[in-house]
Design a protein around this motif. Structure first.
Motif, mmCIF file in Angstrom:
data_model
loop_
_atom_site.group_PDB
_atom_site.id
_atom_site.type_symbol
_atom_site.label_atom_id
_atom_site.label_comp_id
_atom_site.label_asym_id
_atom_site.label_seq_id
_atom_site.Cartn_x
_atom_site.Cartn_y
_atom_site.Cartn_z
ATOM 1 N N VAL A 300 66.242 112.843 72.509
ATOM 2 C CA VAL A 300 66.208 114.640 72.099
ATOM 3 C C VAL A 300 65.585 114.408 70.528
ATOM 4 C CG1 VAL A 300 68.106 115.361 71.000
ATOM 5 C CG2 VAL A 300 68.863 113.802 73.260
ATOM 6 N N LEU A 301 65.717 113.355 69.725
ATOM 7 C CA LEU A 301 64.875 112.922 68.300
ATOM 8 C C LEU A 301 63.413 113.465 68.544
ATOM 9 C CD1 LEU A 301 66.569 110.048 66.664
ATOM 10 C CD2 LEU A 301 67.572 112.775 66.760
ATOM 11 N N HIS A 369 75.307 112.769 59.073
ATOM 12 C CA HIS A 369 74.149 112.308 60.706
ATOM 13 C C HIS A 369 73.146 112.432 60.727
ATOM 14 C CE1 HIS A 369 73.693 110.352 64.483
ATOM 15 N NE2 HIS A 369 74.810 109.238 64.734
ATOM 16 N N ALA A 370 72.082 111.086 61.139
ATOM 17 C CA ALA A 370 70.595 111.827 60.738
ATOM 18 C C ALA A 370 69.976 112.708 61.940
ATOM 19 C CB ALA A 370 70.022 110.164 61.990
ATOM 20 N N ALA A 375 68.663 118.452 62.828
ATOM 21 C CA ALA A 375 68.302 119.058 63.843
ATOM 22 C C ALA A 375 68.237 120.377 62.132
ATOM 23 C CB ALA A 375 70.051 119.272 64.669
ATOM 24 N N ILE A 376 68.773 120.300 61.395
ATOM 25 C CA ILE A 376 68.659 121.618 60.454
ATOM 26 C C ILE A 376 67.519 121.357 59.665
ATOM 27 C CG2 ILE A 376 69.008 121.502 57.421
ATOM 28 C CD1 ILE A 376 71.439 120.120 57.913
ATOM 29 N N GLY A 377 66.421 120.667 60.074
ATOM 30 C CA GLY A 377 65.353 120.159 59.351
ATOM 31 C C GLY A 377 64.548 120.999 60.261
ATOM 32 N N VAL A 378 64.534 120.897 62.029
ATOM 33 C CA VAL A 378 63.708 122.181 62.873
ATOM 34 C C VAL A 378 64.199 123.554 62.518
ATOM 35 C CG1 VAL A 378 63.644 122.928 65.697
ATOM 36 C CG2 VAL A 378 63.785 120.107 64.499
ATOM 37 N N LEU A 420 63.984 116.558 55.575
ATOM 38 C CA LEU A 420 65.116 116.172 56.162
ATOM 39 C C LEU A 420 64.579 115.876 58.182
ATOM 40 C CD1 LEU A 420 67.283 119.331 55.661
ATOM 41 C CD2 LEU A 420 67.835 116.994 54.255
ATOM 42 N N LEU A 421 63.649 116.232 58.669
ATOM 43 C CA LEU A 421 63.001 115.603 59.749
ATOM 44 C C LEU A 421 62.554 114.338 59.589
ATOM 45 C CD1 LEU A 421 62.373 117.123 63.512
ATOM 46 C CD2 LEU A 421 60.782 116.186 61.980
ATOM 47 N N GLU A 422 61.773 114.125 58.790
ATOM 48 C CA GLU A 422 60.703 113.553 59.025
ATOM 49 C C GLU A 422 60.989 111.748 58.274
ATOM 50 O OE1 GLU A 422 57.981 113.293 60.631
ATOM 51 O OE2 GLU A 422 58.024 114.644 61.158
ATOM 52 N N THR A 423 61.783 112.061 57.088
ATOM 53 C CA THR A 423 62.463 110.709 56.436
ATOM 54 C C THR A 423 63.612 110.296 57.461
ATOM 55 O OG1 THR A 423 64.000 112.243 55.250
ATOM 56 C CG2 THR A 423 62.145 111.450 54.236
#
Length: 501
Positions: A300-301, A369-370, A375-378, A420-423
């Protein structure tokens, strides 16, 4: 081998003690690795910011004279190749070179590639891009893995550490386009490529000088092949490179291997490679049942990363083309090259990364949660494209130039989403990775970037063929939908991603 040598090698591969807080509360080795990434991103993204503009510029002005859609597609194909090679980079680190040497040799190849591109001939441009692709494939997955090795699994500084590491990346992302863009605009494109070469050289110097602070720096690979298998692998690698090179030259000579077919081939490989790689890891006897269970939510990630990076990489292709033709390049009376817009993305990430790191460190176990961070980053990435629908709508006059602030605002959303997403994605990868595939699982994360570029290489061909509001609106809406889907899966992800929080 003497006991002292063995002990030293073992110590070199262990995370530093928890009281190593020399770099803003993080291990000292994070400074060395972040410093390397400052210069690697300076060179890579500095070159990337002017690459598509170099492709579309006229031959008389030193460019290659491509049309915008083709230029964006070739630029995306180059990105696809970079991240496809990262699979080989992870394997070479795990089985042959070790992380430290893989990063070192990768940096050397990158520097050589940029020096090649500084030579003002078309042939050396393609040679340089090939060398940079090979070098980045060695360096990128393994330097991120080395960051993960600085922390024990239970160390809650990990996400904050990756945020600071990503801030270092984006210092280079901010400075690179400023220098290469000015040189490309005022002196010529190959002067900009020269600056990228010097930057990578400086990164290599500080990496070697800071070696003693790194975990995972032992001379041999962690899962080194036996001697006979090693010799056989070297022979196969050399033979494979020679066969592929000869075959490519022959197909090009007879006219079959055109640029369009090469782009299409890379897209097909970018789709097949992650499918095969996931299958190999799920079936490997070296992967335990517990580790296999953690790979399922990782799928999913992976797909979330594809959706976001499909948007992110267009900051250096379609957004650069839009900025060069339909946006003002003046602010408060100061004129600047269109490529400087790319620096806005790096600037926002430099400014926001320490804020994000501080928030995560302060919240500790109470942080989101990671999967929700990702999800927010996307969603933010998708919104950055949807925002571009507004200034590109309702203007039939091709001479209309949008305000600087529209693209700056788009890059603000994109920059925060990227942090948010990459880290969180890279941090989760180092924790979800099966031990026997440590570096290669980070390569799998970079395969998501290859797939994003592979899809982009086909989609950007529509740029200029459909209206700008339709192009940016549809692509942005798809990314938002993916982010919402990940949020909907959050309960299952929280249950299955242990020990990721």
């Amino acid at each position: 081998m003497s006991r002292t040598a063995t002990d030293n090698e073992s110590a070199a591969d262990q995370p530093p003690p928890g009281d190593d807080t020399a770099f803003f509360g993080q291990p000292r080795g994070l400074l060395t690795l972040s410093g390397l990434e400052v210069w690697e991103r300076f060179s890579f993204l500095g070159m990337q910011a002017i690459l598509v503009l170099y492709f579309v510029d006229t031959v008389a002005h030193g460019g290659l004279g491509m049309n915008p859609g083709t230029a964006a597609s070739v630029s995306a194909a180059y990105g696809t190749l970079v991240y496809l090679v990262s699979v080989a980079g992870g394997w070479l680190a795990d089985r042959m070179l070790g992380s430290y040497r893989a990063v070192l040799w990768g940096g050397i190849l990158i520097a050589c590639g940029h020096y090649a591109m500084a030579v003002p001939t078309t042939t050396m441009t393609w040679v340089g891009l090939g060398l940079i692709s090979a070098g980045t494939g060695l360096l990128k997955p393994n330097v991120a893995t080395m960051v993960g090795k600085l922390y024990r699994t239970e160390d809650q500084r990990r996400d904050a550490g990756f945020a600071l590491y990503y801030m270092g990346i984006n210092i280079g992302a901010f400075l690179g386009p400023l220098i290469t863009g000015w040189l490309g605009d005022h002196k010529g494109w190959h002067w900009g490529f020269s600056a990228a070469a010097i930057g990578m050289t400086l990164g290599l110097i500080q990496y070697v000088l800071g070696r003693r602070h790194l975990a995972g720096r032992k001379a041999s690979a962690e899962f080194r092949l036996p001697d006979e298998a090693m010799r056989r692998a070297i022979r196969m690698i050399v033979l494979g490179v020679v066969v592929v090179a000869v075959l490519a030259v022959l197909l090009a000579i007879v006219g079959w291997l055109t640029m369009d077919r090469f782009v299409d081939l890379l897209t097909i490989i970018s789709v097949i490679a992650p499918i095969v790689y996931f299958a190999v890891m799920f079936k490997s006897p070296r992967v335990s049942a517990e580790e296999r269970g953690r790979l399922r939510p990782y799928l999913v990630l992976f797909l979330a990363s594809v959706a976001f990076n499909f948007i992110l990489f267009q900051a250096y292709s379609t957004m650069m083309l839009l900025a060069s033709t339909n946006a003002r390049t003046e602010i408060f009376g100061f004129h600047f090259p269109a490529s400087w817009y790319a620096s806005a993305l790096g600037a926002f990430e430099v400014a926001l990364a320490p804020v994000v790191a501080a928030v995560w460190a302060r919240m500790g176990p109470r942080q989101p949660h990671a999967s929700n961070k990702i999800a927010i980053g996307v969603i933010l990435g998708g919104l950055s494209f949807i925002l571009m629908v507004l200034p590109t709508s309702g203007h039939s006059d091709d001479t209309y130039l949008m305000s600087v602030w529209w693209i700056v605002g788009s890059y603000l959303l994109l920059g925060l989403g990227d942090i948010l997403l990459e880290t969180s994605g890279m941090s989760a990868t180092t924790k979800l990775a099966p031990k026997a595939f440590a570096s290669q699982t980070m390569s799998l994360w970079f395969l998501s970037l290859a797939l994003a570029n592979g899809i982009q290489a086909q989609t950007v061909k529509l740029y200029g063929e459909v209206s700008n509001p339709a192009y940016f609106g549809v692509n942005g809406a798809i990314a938002v939908a993916v982010g919402v889907a990940v949020i909907a899966l959050a309960p299952w992800l929280r249950r299955t991603m242990h020990p990721v929080h």
